[in-house]
Motif scaffolding. Structure first.
Motif, PDB file in Angstrom:
ATOM      1  N   HIS A  65       0.857  -1.189   0.000  1.00 48.06           N
ATOM      2  CA  HIS A  65       0.000   0.000   0.000  1.00 48.06           C
ATOM      3  C   HIS A  65       0.889   1.233   0.000  1.00 48.06           C
ATOM      4  N   HIS A  66       0.527   2.215  -0.843  1.00 53.13           N
ATOM      5  CA  HIS A  66       1.351   3.420  -0.973  1.00 53.13           C
ATOM      6  C   HIS A  66       0.489   4.663  -0.791  1.00 53.13           C
ATOM      7  N   GLN A  67       0.987   5.600   0.017  1.00 54.80           N
ATOM      8  CA  GLN A  67       0.315   6.888   0.182  1.00 54.80           C
ATOM      9  C   GLN A  67       0.750   7.821  -0.945  1.00 54.80           C
ATOM     10  N   GLN A  68      -0.227   8.361  -1.670  1.00 58.38           N
ATOM     11  CA  GLN A  68       0.051   9.109  -2.889  1.00 58.38           C
ATOM     12  C   GLN A  68       0.921  10.337  -2.663  1.00 58.38           C
ATOM     13  N   ASN A  69       0.909  10.907  -1.465  1.00 59.15           N
ATOM     14  CA  ASN A  69       1.663  12.137  -1.226  1.00 59.15           C
ATOM     15  C   ASN A  69       3.142  11.884  -0.912  1.00 59.15           C
ATOM     16  N   LEU A  70       3.552  10.630  -0.868  1.00 59.89           N
ATOM     17  CA  LEU A  70       4.934  10.282  -0.551  1.00 59.89           C
ATOM     18  C   LEU A  70       5.678   9.843  -1.808  1.00 59.89           C
ATOM     19  N   PRO A  71       7.010   9.984  -1.837  1.00 58.07           N
ATOM     20  CA  PRO A  71       7.788   9.489  -2.985  1.00 58.07           C
ATOM     21  C   PRO A  71       7.558   7.986  -3.189  1.00 58.07           C
ATOM     22  N   LEU A  72       7.569   7.571  -4.425  1.00 58.47           N
ATOM     23  CA  LEU A  72       7.307   6.177  -4.777  1.00 58.47           C
ATOM     24  C   LEU A  72       8.466   5.296  -4.307  1.00 58.47           C
ATOM     25  N   PRO A  73       8.210   4.280  -3.477  1.00 57.04           N
ATOM     26  CA  PRO A  73       9.297   3.411  -3.013  1.00 57.04           C
ATOM     27  C   PRO A  73       9.635   2.358  -4.081  1.00 57.04           C
ATOM     28  N   LEU A  74      10.885   2.333  -4.509  1.00 54.76           N
ATOM     29  CA  LEU A  74      11.312   1.409  -5.552  1.00 54.76           C
ATOM     30  C   LEU A  74      12.204   0.312  -4.985  1.00 54.76           C
ATOM     31  N   VAL A  75      12.012  -0.879  -5.510  1.00 53.03           N
ATOM     32  CA  VAL A  75      12.900  -2.009  -5.245  1.00 53.03           C
ATOM     33  C   VAL A  75      13.735  -2.194  -6.502  1.00 53.03           C
ATOM     34  N   LEU A  76      15.045  -2.010  -6.394  1.00 51.77           N
ATOM     35  CA  LEU A  76      15.902  -1.956  -7.572  1.00 51.77           C
ATOM     36  C   LEU A  76      17.066  -2.931  -7.480  1.00 51.77           C
ATOM     37  N   VAL A  77      17.515  -3.362  -8.657  1.00 48.16           N
ATOM     38  CA  VAL A  77      18.739  -4.152  -8.770  1.00 48.16           C
ATOM     39  C   VAL A  77      19.894  -3.188  -9.017  1.00 48.16           C
ATOM     40  N   ASP A  78      21.072  -3.549  -8.513  1.00 49.65           N
ATOM     41  CA  ASP A  78      22.252  -2.711  -8.724  1.00 49.65           C
ATOM     42  C   ASP A  78      22.460  -2.433 -10.210  1.00 49.65           C
ATOM     43  N   SER A  79      23.025  -1.278 -10.526  1.00 48.33           N
ATOM     44  CA  SER A  79      23.397  -0.970 -11.913  1.00 48.33           C
ATOM     45  C   SER A  79      24.543  -1.888 -12.350  1.00 48.33           C
ATOM     46  N   PRO A  80      24.640  -2.191 -13.669  1.00 50.50           N
ATOM     47  CA  PRO A  80      23.703  -1.802 -14.718  1.00 50.50           C
ATOM     48  C   PRO A  80      22.517  -2.773 -14.784  1.00 50.50           C
ATOM     49  N   CYS A  81      21.340  -2.240 -15.096  1.00 53.75           N
ATOM     50  CA  CYS A  81      20.131  -3.061 -15.169  1.00 53.75           C
ATOM     51  C   CYS A  81      19.160  -2.391 -16.130  1.00 53.75           C
ATOM     52  N   VAL A  82      18.688  -3.127 -17.125  1.00 53.73           N
ATOM     53  CA  VAL A  82      17.801  -2.574 -18.135  1.00 53.73           C
ATOM     54  C   VAL A  82      16.506  -2.066 -17.514  1.00 53.73           C
ATOM     55  N   PHE A  83      15.988  -2.756 -16.489  1.00 51.85           N
ATOM     56  CA  PHE A  83      14.734  -2.341 -15.865  1.00 51.85           C
ATOM     57  C   PHE A  83      14.935  -1.109 -14.989  1.00 51.85           C
ATOM     58  N   ARG A  84      16.062  -1.028 -14.324  1.00 49.51           N
ATOM     59  CA  ARG A  84      16.364   0.148 -13.516  1.00 49.51           C
ATOM     60  C   ARG A  84      16.409   1.390 -14.397  1.00 49.51           C
ATOM     61  N   ARG A  85      17.142   1.316 -15.520  1.00 52.07           N
ATOM     62  CA  ARG A  85      17.233   2.452 -16.440  1.00 52.07           C
ATOM     63  C   ARG A  85      15.858   2.823 -16.971  1.00 52.07           C
ATOM     64  N   MET A  86      15.101   1.822 -17.370  1.00 53.51           N
ATOM     65  CA  MET A  86      13.782   2.052 -17.935  1.00 53.51           C
ATOM     66  C   MET A  86      12.870   2.780 -16.946  1.00 53.51           C
ATOM     67  N   ALA A  87      12.834   2.309 -15.704  1.00 56.65           N
ATOM     68  CA  ALA A  87      11.943   2.884 -14.703  1.00 56.65           C
ATOM     69  C   ALA A  87      12.345   4.308 -14.343  1.00 56.65           C
ATOM     70  N   LEU A  88      13.633   4.520 -14.064  1.00 55.67           N
ATOM     71  CA  LEU A  88      14.071   5.843 -13.636  1.00 55.67           C
ATOM     72  C   LEU A  88      13.911   6.872 -14.757  1.00 55.67           C
ATOM     73  N   ASN A  89      14.156   6.472 -16.002  1.00 59.20           N
ATOM     74  CA  ASN A  89      13.958   7.398 -17.128  1.00 59.20           C
ATOM     75  C   ASN A  89      12.502   7.832 -17.238  1.00 59.20           C
ATOM     76  N   ARG A  90      11.583   6.869 -17.125  1.00 60.06           N
ATOM     77  CA  ARG A  90      10.162   7.195 -17.267  1.00 60.06           C
ATOM     78  C   ARG A  90       9.670   8.038 -16.093  1.00 60.06           C
ATOM     79  N   LEU A  91      10.110   7.722 -14.890  1.00 60.36           N
ATOM     80  CA  LEU A  91       9.684   8.502 -13.730  1.00 60.36           C
ATOM     81  C   LEU A  91      10.241   9.921 -13.786  1.00 60.36           C
ATOM     82  N   ASP A  92      11.489  10.054 -14.228  1.00 61.69           N
ATOM     83  CA  ASP A  92      12.076  11.394 -14.348  1.00 61.69           C
ATOM     84  C   ASP A  92      11.360  12.209 -15.420  1.00 61.69           C
ATOM     85  N   GLN A  93      10.973  11.548 -16.529  1.00 66.01           N
ATOM     86  CA  GLN A  93      10.230  12.245 -17.575  1.00 66.01           C
ATOM     87  C   GLN A  93       8.899  12.771 -17.054  1.00 66.01           C
ATOM     88  N   GLU A  94       8.304  12.036 -16.133  1.00 60.64           N
ATOM     89  CA  GLU A  94       6.996  12.424 -15.570  1.00 60.64           C
ATOM     90  C   GLU A  94       7.148  13.314 -14.338  1.00 60.64           C
TER      91      GLU A  94
END
Length: 282
Positions: free
Chosen positions: A175-204
């Protein structure tokens, strides 16, 4: 004019459709897209000038001619595969070494190995699981013969045999409270999914925080089930205890990811060449 020759590849796909009763399941079994499976079945029906499949609800059922072809197809494939094994015994002298990214190990690798085993039951296969850069270096050095990977390495010839949707995944009780930063579970770099997620979130301009970071996929699964956050992964990662999230959190959609089978340029061991040829698009 009556057909004189049948394509073994078409018959293999036809049997997959007959067994799974839908194009999606057959596509997973023969490592082709649903569109490719549909095209193959249309081609086979044109060759034989008869209807082989009919749609019943969400399923594909065999017509009378389809039932008749199924019996012949099984016998033809069995003889074809037996012939290949008899003529290629030298292929089995040394194991074929395959490097695999962690995301493929318990998702697409089992079906891949099953197809290899059905076609070449005497072949020995060794699997090495590691990070993308290490595996690419191993392929470059010749320490492995094939590489099953999500990352793109332009220096190697490759076959793309599955493209999967990437979704946001959380534990079932997250459960996530909308007013808080989105909590991410990430794999250490380099990771295709990490890059994909952070790029899209930064764009938004979406605020996020690194709630949990790990070098392993097992660590990601554990953190998700503990409700520590969300992660981007292909749809194949969904298992009991996990769920897809997105719209309810206002998350951006993510691009698809493709699994590639890489090999070295130039000469390759016979075993690697034969396994890679199983997935050449038709």
């Amino acid at each position: 004019m009556a057909v004189r020759d049948l394509d073994i590849g078409l018959l293999r796909t036809f049997l997959a459709v007959a067994d799974r009763e839908n194009f999606a399941g057959a596509a997973d079994q023969v490592f082709r897209t649903q569109a490719a499976v549909s095209q193959q079945m249309q081609r086979l029906e044109r060759l034989l000038d008869c209807k082989l499949l009919v749609r019943v609800g969400r399923h594909k059922r065999l017509t009378e001619q389809g039932v008749r072809l199924r019996e012949y197809a099984r016998r033809m494939l069995a003889l074809n595969d037996e012939t290949c094994r008899a003529m290629n015994k030298s292929v089995f002298d040394a194991p074929t070494r395959i490097g695999v990214c962690a995301d493929a190990v318990d998702t697409i690798l089992p079906d891949y190995l099953a197809l290899c085993a059905r076609t070449y039951p005497g072949m020995r296969i060794e699997i090495q699981v590691n990070r993308s850069r290490w595996l690419a270096s191993a392929l470059r050095r010749g320490d492995i013969d094939l590489l099953l990977e999500l990352e793109q390495f332009d220096e190697f010839p490759r076959i793309t045999f599955r493209t999967s949707p990437v979704v946001w995944i959380s534990g079932t009780h997250f459960h996530h409270q909308q007013n808080l930063p989105l909590p991410l579970v990430l794999v250490d770099s380099p990771c295709v999914f990490r890059r994909m997620a952070l790029n899209r979130l930064d764009q938004e301009n979406r605020p996020w925080r690194n709630a949990f970071q790990t070098p392993t996929l097992a660590g990601v699964r554990a953190a998700l089930r503990a409700g520590l956050g969300i992660t981007p992964r292909t749809i194949e990662m969904l298992t009991p205890g996990l769920k897809v999230v997105g719209e309810e959190l206002g998350l951006p959609t993510l691009p698809s990811a493709s699994y590639h089978l890489y090999m070295r340029a130039g000469d390759n061991p016979d075993g690697a060449r034969k396994l890679s040829e199983l997935f050449v698009p038709s």
